[in-house]
Design a protein around this motif. Structure first.
Motif, mmCIF file in Angstrom:
data_model
loop_
_atom_site.group_PDB
_atom_site.id
_atom_site.type_symbol
_atom_site.label_atom_id
_atom_site.label_comp_id
_atom_site.label_asym_id
_atom_site.label_seq_id
_atom_site.Cartn_x
_atom_site.Cartn_y
_atom_site.Cartn_z
ATOM 1 N N LEU A 145 34.690 0.534 -6.553
ATOM 2 C CA LEU A 145 33.297 0.311 -6.178
ATOM 3 C C LEU A 145 32.897 1.208 -5.017
ATOM 4 N N GLU A 146 33.764 1.359 -4.023
ATOM 5 C CA GLU A 146 33.446 2.236 -2.898
ATOM 6 C C GLU A 146 33.215 3.669 -3.368
ATOM 7 N N ALA A 147 34.050 4.136 -4.289
ATOM 8 C CA ALA A 147 33.883 5.495 -4.806
ATOM 9 C C ALA A 147 32.558 5.638 -5.557
ATOM 10 N N ALA A 148 32.188 4.630 -6.330
ATOM 11 C CA ALA A 148 30.935 4.683 -7.089
ATOM 12 C C ALA A 148 29.729 4.661 -6.159
ATOM 13 N N ALA A 173 29.691 5.722 -3.003
ATOM 14 C CA ALA A 173 29.645 7.013 -2.316
ATOM 15 C C ALA A 173 29.000 8.068 -3.214
ATOM 16 N N GLU A 174 29.322 8.024 -4.506
ATOM 17 C CA GLU A 174 28.710 8.970 -5.444
ATOM 18 C C GLU A 174 27.213 8.731 -5.550
ATOM 19 N N LEU A 175 26.805 7.467 -5.598
ATOM 20 C CA LEU A 175 25.382 7.134 -5.669
ATOM 21 C C LEU A 175 24.628 7.664 -4.458
ATOM 22 N N LYS A 176 25.223 7.534 -3.283
ATOM 23 C CA LYS A 176 24.557 7.931 -2.043
ATOM 24 C C LYS A 176 24.799 9.396 -1.674
ATOM 25 N N GLY A 177 25.705 10.054 -2.388
ATOM 26 C CA GLY A 177 25.969 11.455 -2.087
ATOM 27 C C GLY A 177 26.744 11.653 -0.803
ATOM 28 N N THR A 178 27.660 10.736 -0.488
ATOM 29 C CA THR A 178 28.459 10.831 0.734
ATOM 30 C C THR A 178 29.941 11.019 0.398
ATOM 31 N N GLU A 179 30.719 11.348 1.406
ATOM 32 C CA GLU A 179 32.153 11.547 1.196
ATOM 33 C C GLU A 179 32.862 10.247 0.837
ATOM 34 N N ASP A 180 32.447 9.153 1.465
ATOM 35 C CA ASP A 180 33.181 7.909 1.284
ATOM 36 C C ASP A 180 32.254 6.722 1.509
ATOM 37 N N CYS A 181 32.821 5.542 1.443
ATOM 38 C CA CYS A 181 32.040 4.313 1.576
ATOM 39 C C CYS A 181 32.992 3.197 2.002
ATOM 40 N N LEU A 182 32.476 2.224 2.725
ATOM 41 C CA LEU A 182 33.269 1.071 3.159
ATOM 42 C C LEU A 182 32.518 -0.206 2.814
ATOM 43 N N LEU A 183 33.196 -1.126 2.143
ATOM 44 C CA LEU A 183 32.597 -2.412 1.778
ATOM 45 C C LEU A 183 32.651 -3.398 2.937
ATOM 46 N N PHE A 184 31.669 -4.291 2.977
ATOM 47 C CA PHE A 184 31.583 -5.351 3.971
ATOM 48 C C PHE A 184 31.328 -6.674 3.263
ATOM 49 N N PRO A 185 31.618 -7.806 3.921
ATOM 50 C CA PRO A 185 31.404 -9.100 3.266
ATOM 51 C C PRO A 185 29.938 -9.410 2.991
ATOM 52 N N THR A 186 29.033 -8.880 3.816
ATOM 53 C CA THR A 186 27.593 -9.088 3.620
ATOM 54 C C THR A 186 26.840 -7.854 4.096
ATOM 55 N N GLY A 187 25.576 -7.772 3.712
ATOM 56 C CA GLY A 187 24.737 -6.717 4.250
ATOM 57 C C GLY A 187 24.509 -6.889 5.735
ATOM 58 N N PHE A 188 24.465 -8.135 6.208
ATOM 59 C CA PHE A 188 24.294 -8.414 7.630
ATOM 60 C C PHE A 188 25.458 -7.807 8.408
ATOM 61 N N ALA A 189 26.685 -8.034 7.911
ATOM 62 C CA ALA A 189 27.865 -7.486 8.578
ATOM 63 C C ALA A 189 27.847 -5.961 8.567
#
Length: 471
Positions: free
Chosen positions: A103-106, A108-124
């Motif tokens: 999911l993080e890779a997908a 990052a591809e959607l946003k056009g960035t090198e990477d991505c980090l998941l969080f428990p909520t959008g607030f976090a």
């Protein structure tokens, strides 16, 4: 109140008539009584139960109607059958799986960035970037005055740890540049953070202008795309993609709980920023990783959004149509209908509920005094008939709705407050008319009691204007 969501092609709920009666009159819903809420009681099958009534929901953030999509439900169910909720630990300790990495890779591809980090909520996800910079000296955070509560709290955390906090007037880039030039000392690290699509007003940040300012002043640009991801842009990349400035954004913050129809948050960024957040982003470091079924469902939602672009086109079509029908600006699927007086907004919401439509009333402190409103959230799952029914019911309220732009000045706010009596009278008349078509008790006769009783139910969580303006 117990709401039973069902049917993958509808945005509606089955609610007992007794609960609707209780809601309108300010009493606790019967479904939440101790006997009904017993921990051992079996829940009824969806859409079963006595005296259930269908209520159409214009109150959700499920913009593409993906929360009940068959592929999304199947992905969650398959993952749950395979591994339950997955390893229950923080991601750094043992909670990170191949599902999370995919999911993080997908994303990052959607946003056009090198990477991505998941969080428990959008607030976090909004807390972590500002808190992660606490060890860096001379940080100045500049925040739009109407930013979401999660950004407000993140700014407070940054200030507590030594950062300086400056608030610029909503979408006023002249004011922002003035602060950058006069209040950010040479050698300081400036961080500008904004929502891309503001959740209460439905308007967009001037992302092109912010990108130009970033090129001149070299600040870190953080954009919260909670309400815009999958909704805006040719690929659903968000407002930054829609305005052609995605490459100028350093941190793309997002949520999986709105257009994805799931739960969780993320920050799409460079690999170095991901490493920083993994080490200093306490909201992620000290939280249990997202359950695997939720992660699998979010990945499926992302795939469906890519394969069915008509969903994005549909929700925008509905927004434009609602704006035309009511004569108000509708620049996004979040359409605020400004009424002004608090009581009139709550009464209008109750009248709509009697007609089988849930449209929440938003009041201070969530929005400024004198700008209480009905907040309409549209979804690709809404039918043309749903929208026609909403428009007819809103017109029956007898109110003149205003767009956000018309209430920004003090004079407009004062005019709204002065019109309180006329607005309340119109809503009361509409309530009397609705009484003849509904089994609910007369709304007008119990207006004062209803408003007082519903204070804790209809008031949205504190966010935006008042808290941030007082920082």
């Amino acid at each position: 109140m117990k709401i039973e969501l069902f049917h993958s092609l509808k945005v509606q709920a089955a609610i007992s008539q007794a609960d609707i009666d209780a809601w309108v009159s300010g009493r606790p819903p019967t479904s939440l009584a101790p006997a009904a809420a017993s921990s051992n009681a079996a829940l009824p099958h969806l859409a079963e139960g006595p005296n259930l009534r269908i209520v159409k929901l214009f109150s959700l953030n499920d913009y593409l109607g993906l929360s009940t999509h068959p592929a999304v439900r199947r992905a969650a169910a398959d993952a749950a059958l395979q591994c339950g909720n997955g390893p229950r630990s923080s991601a750094l300790v043992g909670g990170y799986t191949a599902w999370h990495a995919r999911l993080e890779a997908a994303l990052a591809e959607l946003k056009g960035t090198e990477d991505c980090l998941l969080f428990p909520t959008g607030f976090a996800a909004n807390l972590a970037p500002q808190a992660a910079q606490r060890a860096q000296p001379h940080v100045v955070i500049l925040s739009d005055e109407l930013n979401h509560a999660s950004i407000v709290d993140g700014a407070r955390l940054g200030r507590r740890d030594g950062a300086r906090l400056l608030v610029y007037r909503h979408n006023d880039l002249g004011h922002l540049e003035e602060l950058l030039q006069s209040q950010v000392p040479r050698g300081s690290r400036a961080v500008v953070i904004t929502d891309s699509l503001f959740s209460m007003d439905g308007d967009f940040a001037d992302l092109r202008g912010l990108a130009a300012l970033r090129r001149r002043h070299g600040f870190l640009l953080v954009v919260d795309e909670a309400h815009a991801t999958l909704v805006c842009g040719d690929r659903g990349g968000g407002a930054a993609e829609m305005f052609g400035v995605a490459a100028d954004v350093d941190l793309h913050v997002g949520t999986l709980s709105k257009a994805f129809g799931c739960l969780g948050g993320f920050v799409a960024c460079s690999r170095r920023w991901k490493q920083l957040l993994q080490n200093r982003g306490r909201a992620q470091v000290f939280s249990t990783a997202l359950p695997v079924p939720v992660v699998a469902a979010a990945h499926a939602a992302l795939q469906v959004a890519a394969e069915e672009p008509w969903r994005r086109e549909r929700v925008w079509q509905l927004a434009r149509r609602l704006g035309r029908e009511l004569g108000v600006p509708a620049s996004s699927p979040v359409v605020p209908l400004i009424i002004g007086p608090e009581r009139a907004a709550v009464d209008a919401s109750m009248v709509l509920l009697q007609r089988g439509l849930h449209v929440p009333a938003i009041r201070p402190p969530t929005v400024p005094r004198g700008t209480s409103r009905l907040r309409v959230s549209l979804s690709a799952a809404h039918s043309d008939g749903d929208l026609a029914e909403l428009v007819a019911a809103l017109r029956a309220c007898g109110l003149r709705f205003r767009g956000v732009d018309s209430v920004l000045g003090e004079a407009a706010t004062a005019a709204l407050q002065a019109g309180a009596l006329a607005a309340e009278t119109a809503v009361a008349a509409a309530a009397v008319a609705a009484e003849g078509k509904s089994a609910v008790r007369p709304a007008a006769a119990a207006a004062a009691a209803r408003v007082d009783g519903m204070a804790g139910v209809l008031a949205a969580p504190t966010m935006g204007v008042a808290p941030l303006s007082r920082l």
